[in-house]
Enzyme design. Structure first.
Site, PDB file in Angstrom:
ATOM      1  N   HIS A  91      13.911  -1.075   3.326  1.00 49.26           N
ATOM      2  CA  HIS A  91      13.917   0.211   2.624  1.00 49.26           C
ATOM      3  C   HIS A  91      12.795   1.066   3.196  1.00 49.26           C
ATOM      4  CE1 HIS A  91      14.169   3.231  -0.469  1.00 49.26           C
ATOM      5  NE2 HIS A  91      12.925   3.017  -0.826  1.00 49.26           N
ATOM      6  N   LYS A 119       8.478   9.645   1.357  1.00 55.12           N
ATOM      7  CA  LYS A 119       8.861   9.224   2.709  1.00 55.12           C
ATOM      8  C   LYS A 119       9.839  10.207   3.349  1.00 55.12           C
ATOM      9  CE  LYS A 119      10.480   5.257   1.366  1.00 55.12           C
ATOM     10  NZ  LYS A 119      10.207   5.369  -0.087  1.00 55.12           N
ATOM     11  N   ASP A 175      16.066   6.063   4.204  1.00 53.45           N
ATOM     12  CA  ASP A 175      16.382   5.230   3.044  1.00 53.45           C
ATOM     13  C   ASP A 175      16.567   3.759   3.420  1.00 53.45           C
ATOM     14  OD1 ASP A 175      16.846   5.010   0.189  1.00 53.45           O
ATOM     15  OD2 ASP A 175      18.890   4.464   0.739  1.00 53.45           O
ATOM     16  N   ARG A 193     -11.968   3.244   6.260  1.00 51.06           N
ATOM     17  CA  ARG A 193     -12.451   4.543   6.711  1.00 51.06           C
ATOM     18  C   ARG A 193     -12.761   4.571   8.205  1.00 51.06           C
ATOM     19  NH1 ARG A 193     -16.924   6.710   2.574  1.00 51.06           N
ATOM     20  NH2 ARG A 193     -16.552   8.560   3.847  1.00 51.06           N
TER      21      ARG A 193
END
Length: 310
Positions: A138, A159, A177, A242
């Site tokens: 997915h 997305k 999808d 980071r």
């Protein structure tokens, strides 16, 4: 794994059936092809019987020089219960001993007009594609500057909207999808299910056809997956990377690919972030690692400060 038989080869390559028609539904379990030259000489100790056997001009010419008793013996050993099929290339005349043994053991004997080398290449490519491991994920697959980026995340995280923005920026959609993933060697190839090819689902707008709206250059039928980017809602309690020195990875069909996690919250331009992630991955493959260089500079500064204190 999909089931492949000699009948599939017959249909795909328009092969002629010469003998053993009852065996055309035997399963083919290997993509490797064998040219049984040494077997024609009588050495069957390591005969790879489960492979498709290709007989070219060399094998048939050598076979014709054998004695009658040897011919029948060799063909009986060639046509085993496990042999999924024997194919003659170049439209060669089939030895009668082969036809007899094939009919006795139910081994399909087929013929093609294609040259031996070309035939082996085409059948190998076909079998590798059909027999490779597959799965469905997915997510969304986008081609960004030649890098296949798999976007994953919970439903509604953004997305498809990110993919739409990337298409508007000149990149190409592969699948939305659901992404069908196939193992090809050490690589993962992603493609869309036929039903939703070229389509994007945008909440509030519905289904849109990307190729119709943006042109044929906005879509791709398949793409090698190079990295995975997981989109998740921003969690204030979670410590996000980071610097990017230590890379995470995700395993799909026993193949590991780099994985990045991008937190989502209002104000963040996800399309730009995903685009930069793809470009940064390209730089790393070229040997340019900004995070590593920064770490080395920082180490040098600390060491220089220690020496001055001393």
């Amino acid at each position: 794994m999909a089931k492949v038989t000699a009948n599939d080869l017959i249909k795909h390559f328009n092969l002629e059936i010469l003998a053993g028609e009852e065996g055309i539904h035997r399963p083919i379990t290997m993509s490797d092809i064998s040219r049984p030259g040494i077997e024609m000489a009588g050495f069957f100790t390591y005969y790879p019987a489960r492979r498709i056997q290709i007989l070219g001009r060399t094998e048939v010419s050598f076979f014709q020089q054998l004695k009658s008793k040897e011919k029948k013996e060799r063909m009986d050993k060639l046509c085993t219960y496990d042999t999924p099929g024997i194919i003659l290339s170049r439209g060669l005349v089939t030895p009668p001993e082969l036809l007899e043994s094939a009919n006795e053991n139910g081994v399909p004997v087929l013929r093609s007009d294609i040259t031996t080398t070309r035939l082996i290449g085409q059948i190998t490519t076909f079998l590798e594609a059909r027999l490779s491991k597959t799965t469905a994920v997915h997510g969304v697959l986008v081609d960004i500057y030649g890098i296949g980026v798999l976007l994953t995340g919970a439903s509604g995280v953004g997305k498809s909207e990110t993919a739409l923005d990337l298409v508007r920026r000149g990149h190409r959609l592969v699948a939305d999808d659901s992404v069908e993933i196939r193992q090809q060697g050490d690589s993962l190839m992603g493609s869309p299910p036929e039903l939703i090819k070229h389509l994007l689902e945008i909440r509030g707008l519905g289904i849109i056809d990307v190729m119709t709206l943006f042109g044929a250059g906005a879509v791709r039928p398949f793409k090698k997956i190079s990295i995975s980017i997981h989109l998740e809602l921003w969690d204030e309690k979670k410590a996000y990377d980071r610097l990017g020195i230590e890379e995470a990875s995700i395993s799909i069909l026993d193949t590991d690919i780099p994985k990045y996690t991008i937190p989502v919250r209002p104000g963040r331009n996800l399309a730009v972030l995903v685009e930069v992630a793809a470009m940064n991955f390209r730089l790393k493959r070229m040997g340019i690692n900004a995070a590593q260089e920064f770490s080395e500079r920082l180490t040098d500064v600390i060491e220089e400060g220690d020496r001055e204190d001393f």
